[in-house]
Design a protein around this motif. Structure first.
Motif, PDB file in Angstrom:
ATOM      1  N   GLU A  25      41.537  28.443  44.437  1.00 51.64           N
ATOM      2  CA  GLU A  25      40.213  28.295  44.935  1.00 51.64           C
ATOM      3  C   GLU A  25      39.674  29.555  45.664  1.00 51.64           C
ATOM      4  N   THR A  26      40.690  30.278  46.156  1.00 54.72           N
ATOM      5  CA  THR A  26      40.332  31.648  47.071  1.00 54.72           C
ATOM      6  C   THR A  26      39.288  32.236  46.011  1.00 54.72           C
ATOM      7  N   ILE A  27      39.550  32.207  44.680  1.00 60.04           N
ATOM      8  CA  ILE A  27      38.737  33.163  43.850  1.00 60.04           C
ATOM      9  C   ILE A  27      37.311  32.958  44.138  1.00 60.04           C
ATOM     10  N   SER A  28      36.820  32.111  43.942  1.00 57.68           N
ATOM     11  CA  SER A  28      35.323  31.749  44.388  1.00 57.68           C
ATOM     12  C   SER A  28      35.053  31.412  45.832  1.00 57.68           C
ATOM     13  N   LYS A  29      35.863  31.663  46.866  1.00 57.31           N
ATOM     14  CA  LYS A  29      35.831  31.379  48.074  1.00 57.31           C
ATOM     15  C   LYS A  29      34.664  32.124  49.018  1.00 57.31           C
ATOM     16  N   VAL A  30      34.932  33.733  48.640  1.00 59.22           N
ATOM     17  CA  VAL A  30      33.950  34.457  49.661  1.00 59.22           C
ATOM     18  C   VAL A  30      33.345  35.603  48.792  1.00 59.22           C
ATOM     19  N   LEU A  31      32.187  36.005  49.008  1.00 54.96           N
ATOM     20  CA  LEU A  31      31.689  37.206  48.419  1.00 54.96           C
ATOM     21  C   LEU A  31      32.244  38.409  49.033  1.00 54.96           C
ATOM     22  N   TYR A  32      32.770  39.350  48.008  1.00 54.88           N
ATOM     23  CA  TYR A  32      33.141  40.812  48.484  1.00 54.88           C
ATOM     24  C   TYR A  32      34.259  40.421  49.646  1.00 54.88           C
ATOM     25  N   PRO A  33      35.400  40.034  49.241  1.00 50.88           N
ATOM     26  CA  PRO A  33      36.553  39.777  50.162  1.00 50.88           C
ATOM     27  C   PRO A  33      36.614  41.416  50.591  1.00 50.88           C
ATOM     28  N   ASN A  34      37.212  41.542  51.856  1.00 54.75           N
ATOM     29  CA  ASN A  34      37.585  42.938  52.183  1.00 54.75           C
ATOM     30  C   ASN A  34      38.849  43.511  51.374  1.00 54.75           C
ATOM     31  N   ASP A  35      38.372  44.816  50.665  1.00 55.65           N
ATOM     32  CA  ASP A  35      39.291  45.583  49.805  1.00 55.65           C
ATOM     33  C   ASP A  35      39.812  46.767  50.374  1.00 55.65           C
ATOM     34  N   LYS A  36      40.158  46.556  51.646  1.00 55.10           N
ATOM     35  CA  LYS A  36      41.006  47.496  52.327  1.00 55.10           C
ATOM     36  C   LYS A  36      42.565  47.229  52.251  1.00 55.10           C
ATOM     37  N   THR A  37      42.800  46.233  51.987  1.00 58.72           N
ATOM     38  CA  THR A  37      44.136  45.854  51.526  1.00 58.72           C
ATOM     39  C   THR A  37      44.538  45.500  50.150  1.00 58.72           C
ATOM     40  N   GLU A  38      45.760  45.888  49.670  1.00 58.50           N
ATOM     41  CA  GLU A  38      46.050  45.587  48.113  1.00 58.50           C
ATOM     42  C   GLU A  38      45.848  44.162  47.753  1.00 58.50           C
ATOM     43  N   GLY A  65      43.566  42.254  48.771  1.00 60.29           N
ATOM     44  CA  GLY A  65      41.908  42.403  48.625  1.00 60.29           C
ATOM     45  C   GLY A  65      41.416  42.790  47.373  1.00 60.29           C
ATOM     46  N   LYS A  66      41.887  44.149  47.182  1.00 60.36           N
ATOM     47  CA  LYS A  66      41.696  44.572  45.843  1.00 60.36           C
ATOM     48  C   LYS A  66      42.163  43.602  44.615  1.00 60.36           C
ATOM     49  N   GLU A  67      43.133  43.174  44.729  1.00 61.90           N
ATOM     50  CA  GLU A  67      43.671  42.242  43.755  1.00 61.90           C
ATOM     51  C   GLU A  67      42.733  41.081  43.522  1.00 61.90           C
ATOM     52  N   LEU A  68      42.323  40.348  44.637  1.00 60.26           N
ATOM     53  CA  LEU A  68      41.237  39.306  44.555  1.00 60.26           C
ATOM     54  C   LEU A  68      40.140  39.544  44.033  1.00 60.26           C
ATOM     55  N   ARG A  69      39.333  40.893  44.234  1.00 59.12           N
ATOM     56  CA  ARG A  69      38.347  41.415  43.471  1.00 59.12           C
ATOM     57  C   ARG A  69      38.283  41.540  42.236  1.00 59.12           C
ATOM     58  N   LEU A  70      39.328  42.052  41.643  1.00 61.95           N
ATOM     59  CA  LEU A  70      39.518  42.151  40.131  1.00 61.95           C
ATOM     60  C   LEU A  70      39.384  40.914  39.848  1.00 61.95           C
ATOM     61  N   ILE A  71      40.273  39.973  40.245  1.00 61.47           N
ATOM     62  CA  ILE A  71      40.529  38.629  39.678  1.00 61.47           C
ATOM     63  C   ILE A  71      39.032  37.947  39.346  1.00 61.47           C
ATOM     64  N   GLN A  72      38.344  38.219  40.840  1.00 61.19           N
ATOM     65  CA  GLN A  72      36.903  37.502  40.813  1.00 61.19           C
ATOM     66  C   GLN A  72      36.120  38.074  39.651  1.00 61.19           C
ATOM     67  N   GLN A  73      36.213  39.250  39.389  1.00 60.81           N
ATOM     68  CA  GLN A  73      35.414  39.826  38.158  1.00 60.81           C
ATOM     69  C   GLN A  73      35.688  39.402  36.954  1.00 60.81           C
ATOM     70  N   TYR A  74      36.996  39.428  36.668  1.00 56.99           N
ATOM     71  CA  TYR A  74      37.321  39.135  35.428  1.00 56.99           C
ATOM     72  C   TYR A  74      37.345  37.516  35.290  1.00 56.99           C
ATOM     73  N   PHE A  75      37.402  36.784  36.393  1.00 57.17           N
ATOM     74  CA  PHE A  75      37.300  35.235  36.270  1.00 57.17           C
ATOM     75  C   PHE A  75      35.732  34.861  35.938  1.00 57.17           C
ATOM     76  N   PHE A  76      34.757  35.471  36.637  1.00 56.51           N
ATOM     77  CA  PHE A  76      33.406  35.084  36.012  1.00 56.51           C
ATOM     78  C   PHE A  76      33.158  35.374  34.662  1.00 56.51           C
ATOM     79  N   VAL A  77      33.470  36.788  34.180  1.00 58.43           N
ATOM     80  CA  VAL A  77      33.185  37.427  32.762  1.00 58.43           C
ATOM     81  C   VAL A  77      34.062  36.559  31.831  1.00 58.43           C
ATOM     82  N   GLU A 123      33.052  52.098  40.431  1.00 60.25           N
ATOM     83  CA  GLU A 123      34.491  51.293  40.533  1.00 60.25           C
ATOM     84  C   GLU A 123      35.532  51.909  39.972  1.00 60.25           C
ATOM     85  N   LYS A 124      36.643  52.096  40.405  1.00 64.25           N
ATOM     86  CA  LYS A 124      37.963  52.461  39.693  1.00 64.25           C
ATOM     87  C   LYS A 124      38.908  51.802  40.416  1.00 64.25           C
ATOM     88  N   TRP A 125      39.887  50.913  39.306  1.00 62.83           N
ATOM     89  CA  TRP A 125      41.124  50.243  39.697  1.00 62.83           C
ATOM     90  C   TRP A 125      42.274  51.092  39.304  1.00 62.83           C
TER      91      TRP A 125
END
Length: 853
Positions: A299-312, A314-326, A404-406
């Motif tokens: 449920e963290t995936i839809s918890k917060v808009l733009y989690p801080n991606d300074k950590t690894e 955080g980066k993973e959560l952002r990518l999962i968010q993007q894939y989840f919704f599309v 964006e680059k992953w």
């Protein structure tokens, strides 16, 4: 290659569902006139609806109901009217098997919906009158102010998406928006000792009447795992994605009512849910936290808009968010498409248009290819043909660091099969590049979907361009720079793919709704309110621009709006400001390229001039800021603190006689913008030329009678063309001059050493004068301007900016000339209606006809 029986199997469930649907495809469509629960003009029936929902939905009586209850009941009263239209609209779209637009965006900055829905449905007057009933103990404004801004977006990207949804419905264009149903918004901003402090934006805590859960349309998607390389019984390579983790997406629909029409589209947002909600065995053995761990993580995936991606993480959560919704959205589109027995993959591109709003949804390209290749067993050429006909891409930035680059490692960990597909797309792309430019390795490096500088990464913008049949910029200058600077190789490789669609704003929200005083004056002057859906009618105000009586009325509206903002500034900032001062406004995301620090340098220059000459005659100014900095953007946060701390020092200095006031309003959001924009005299649009894709705040402020001070950047260029040179303050280097200076070797020290005033104020910032006992408080800002190389050329443009402000001062003293210029700004920005923008998208990119319901 898929057999015919395979195709039939893949769509059979959709056909079965369609045959059981009583409204599909031949049942009569209910009309809004027959299903609407009350007449839009009936105050009495609207009041009855409010009382009905108060009693039977909220279980409140007149004596126990709180203001929040009255807001919910009022919203539900208008919602039932909207839902009757929505049911009718969707029935027509389904019955006629229409072509639809699906708008993919990671954010939608919707703001508050109650008031705008009242305007769009024609129920505003009925609601206002109904709430005057003596049995309702709260007034209309109190009820509206109970609503929280929806925490579904951040800046201009999300607000543009919200404006587009409004225009799509108003123009009767079949469309569905897709995104994430964030439980918490970006953050709620507060200031402590001048510094930004982030608190959770719990916008859902009080409930929302607008979101409608649709659990019956839930979708299960997969992430992580690994790919097995296997062959089928005919010797064909059939990779299998296995050992994956499952996530359930629950859709929530927000109706989007068009203005002065029966059309109601909707925004479908996904919340994440664990596929295994509860581990009973772990719970019974005393592992209470372990029992719900997977649920909490998912449920963290839809918890917060733009989690801080300074950590690894955080980066993973952002990518999962993007894939989840599309991934959820594509499944939903397929379900809707295949429930009609007439539909197949062959007509999928003729029924489906998907617009990627920036690169956040770009992984949808790889996901649709995966579905077609792995699940439908299509040949590559046919699958790629479908993908490239369906997708179109809007680019919103010229900043390379914002594209964006992953990392390949992260992509492989989260979406291993998708990474294989991206490599396969890239292999075919590089063959095309080799055919076009034989032996040119430089061209291959530029075009490749994989960047190899300092480790391999996937370029999502390149993927978006390559897979889309149309790519657009959002202002004429921006599009030209896309083709010339950012993607010149693709413009050559895919001639005609790039086109321009200058951004726009909805006049319903950004004039009719937010500035009722000016709206009333415009309607009475033009003799019609039709301008709200035909903004070019504002040209009729030009004939009144020189009339002293109209100038007086126009500026009285502005003064009343300034009084309203002054009260907000006093309440939120404890600063007294005069409505007679010039309200100088800069409201936008805090970023170096937007150059809030250039504004600060000018404020300091004015302050210093007055201190050195107490009799200096300047027009009193109130500098108004509103901005949030990304939690991990340390320099932006330092700029915020500098503005706050230096502003507080200036505000408290009695030596300057109140000639300058600085107010940084906390927690900038749509509902606050709706108060600031109508009150603004001057609009600060001062980005480095070539850095702002378009801007939409510039359009909102000009529409409400603010004059722009700005560079020739983004849509400022087109605003200048519309309003006329004499009604805008343009300064500084243009794009060519910026490029030439950078090519020559820009050195900020040259400007620092050559300009005594500039040198003094920069040294002032670098000292401890404004922060006694706190050494180097603004060192990050100071260093960025000098030792950091001043990447956005603040120092190079400072003197031209300061000179332009002197022209502002001179014009503001001439009340008639200023009023005329303000009126002409409002009259001449009809081009920047989002209705015009959407018509162009519908004609040139989506091939989307309007459908009246």
């Amino acid at each position: 290659m898929a057999t015919n029986s395979k195709k039939q199997k893949s769509t059979a469930s959709g056909k079965t569902a369609a045959s059981k649907d009583a409204s599909w495809p031949n049942s009569p469509c209910p009309s809004p006139e027959t299903t609407s629960p009350f007449d839009a003009t009936s105050t009495g029936k609207f009041k009855q609806a409010i009382f009905r929902h108060l009693t039977y939905t909220l279980a409140r009586d007149l004596h126990s109901a709180q203001p929040h209850d009255w807001w919910i009941a009022t919203s539900l009263a208008v919602r039932e009217h909207i839902l009757s239209r929505m049911i009718s609209t969707q029935a027509v779209h389904n019955r006629d098997n229409v072509r639809r637009l699906y708008y993919f965006s990671l954010e939608y900055l919707m703001g508050r919906l109650t008031e705008s829905n009242l305007y769009n449905t024609g129920l505003y007057d009925a609601a206002r009158e109904a709430i005057k009933d003596p049995d309702i103990p709260v007034d209309f404004e109190t009820i509206l102010n109970e609503e929280s801004d929806m925490g579904l977006g951040n800046g201009g990207l999300g607000r543009l998406a919200a404006c587009f949804l409004d225009s799509l419905a108003t123009l009767d264009l079949p469309a569905i928006g897709y995104g994430i149903y964030y439980e918490f918004g970006l953050f709620r901003q507060a200031f402590v000792n001048g510094s930004q402090v982030e608190h959770p934006d719990s916008w859902m805590m009080g409930g929302t009447p607008w979101g409608i859960a649709r659990p019956e349309n839930k979708v299960t998607i997969q992430i992580k795992g690994r790919v097995e390389n296997v062959f089928d019984d005919r010797g064909n390579y059939r990779p299998r994605w296995v050992n994956t983790d499952a996530i359930i997406g629950i859709p929530h629909d927000i109706p989007v009512a068009g203005y002065d029409t029966n059309t109601v589209n909707f925004l479908r947002l996904w919340s994440s849910q664990s596929a295994s909600e509860f581990d009973l065995a772990a719970f019974n053995s005393g592992g209470y936290v372990e029992a719900v761990r997977e649920k909490a993580v998912t449920e963290t995936i839809s918890k917060v808009l733009y989690p801080n991606d300074k950590t690894e993480n955080g980066k993973e959560l952002r990518l999962i968010q993007q894939y989840f919704f599309v991934a959820c959205s594509l499944r939903d589109i397929m379900r809707r498409h295949f429930r009609n027995p007439e539909n197949s993959w062959d007509n999928f591109p003729s029924k489906i248009a998907i617009q990627l709003n920036d690169t956040h949804p770009a992984v949808a390209i790889a996901e649709l290819m995966r579905i077609l290749l792995d699940e439908e067993e299509m040949q590559w050429e046919k699958a790629w043909g479908i993908v490239t006909k369906v997708f179109a891409y809007t680019n919103h930035t010229l900043l390379p660091e914002a594209l964006e680059k992953w990392s390949v490692g992260l992509f492989d960990r989260v979406l291993p099969r998708h990474l294989q597909i991206i490599y396969a797309i890239n292999d075919r792309l590089l063959r095309l590049v080799e055919a076009r430019w034989p032996g040119d390795d430089g061209k291959k490096r530029d075009c490749s979907l994989i960047e190899e500088n300092g480790g391999k990464s996937v370029r999502m913008a390149n993927l978006s361009v390559v897979a889309s049949h149309a790519v657009n910029g959002v202002a004429a200058l921006h599009t030209a720079l896309l083709k010339k600077q950012l993607f010149p190789q693709y413009d050559e490789l895919f001639p005609g793919r790039f086109q321009n669609k200058t951004n726009g704003i909805t006049p319903r929200r950004w004039l009719l709704d937010c500035n009722p005083r000016l709206s009333k004056l415009i309607t009475s002057t033009l003799g019609t309110d039709h301008w709200a859906c035909d903004l070019d009618l504002l040209r009729g105000l030009e004939t009144h621009a020189d009339k002293s009586e109209f100038q007086k009325a126009f500026m009285e509206v502005k003064r009343d709006n300034k009084n309203e903002l002054a009260a907000i500034i006093k309440a939120d900032c404890q600063i007294e400001v005069s409505p007679d001062a010039l309200f100088d406004v800069q409201i936008k995301r805090l970023h170096e390229y937007k150059r809030q620090h250039l504004n600060l340098l000018h404020i300091l220059a004015l302050y210093r001039r007055i201190l050195q000459n107490p009799n200096l005659d300047i027009v009193p100014r109130v500098f108004v800021f509103g901005a949030k900095a990304a939690p991990g953007y340390d320099l932006a946060k330092n700029i915020i603190r500098a503005i706050n701390v230096i502003g507080a020092h200036i505000n408290a200095d009695t030596r300057i006689g109140g000639k300058i006031k600085v107010a940084f309003l906390p927690n900038y959001r749509v509902s606050l913008a709706e108060k600031i924009i109508p009150a603004a005299d001057l609009s600060e649009q001062i980005s480095t030329a070539g850095k702002e894709a378009s801007g939409t705040g510039n359009m909102k402020l000009a529409l409400n009678g603010a004059l722009t001070i700005g560079t020739l950047d983004g849509a400022n260029v087109e605003i200048k063309e519309e309003v006329g040179d004499e009604n805008i303050f343009i300064f500084g280097m243009n794009v060519d001059e910026v490029e030439a200076l950078r090519a020559k070797g820009y050195n900020p020290w040259n400007y620092y050493n050559a300009d005594e005033e500039l040198r003094a104020i920069i040294d002032w910032i670098g000292s401890d004068y404004f922060t006694p006992g706190e050494h180097g408080a603004f060192a990050p800002l100071h260093n960025s301007l000098l030792n950091g190389g001043d990447p956005f050329m603040v120092l190079a443009d400072f003197r031209a900016y300061s000179d332009a402000h002197e022209k502002v001062d001179a014009l503001y003293r001439d009340k008639a000339k200023w009023a005329r210029a303000a009126i002409l700004n409002t009259a001449r920005v009809g081009k920047f209606s989002s209705d015009r923008t959407i018509r162009e998208y519908a004609k040139d990119i989506w091939s989307l006809p309007a459908i009246k319901t």
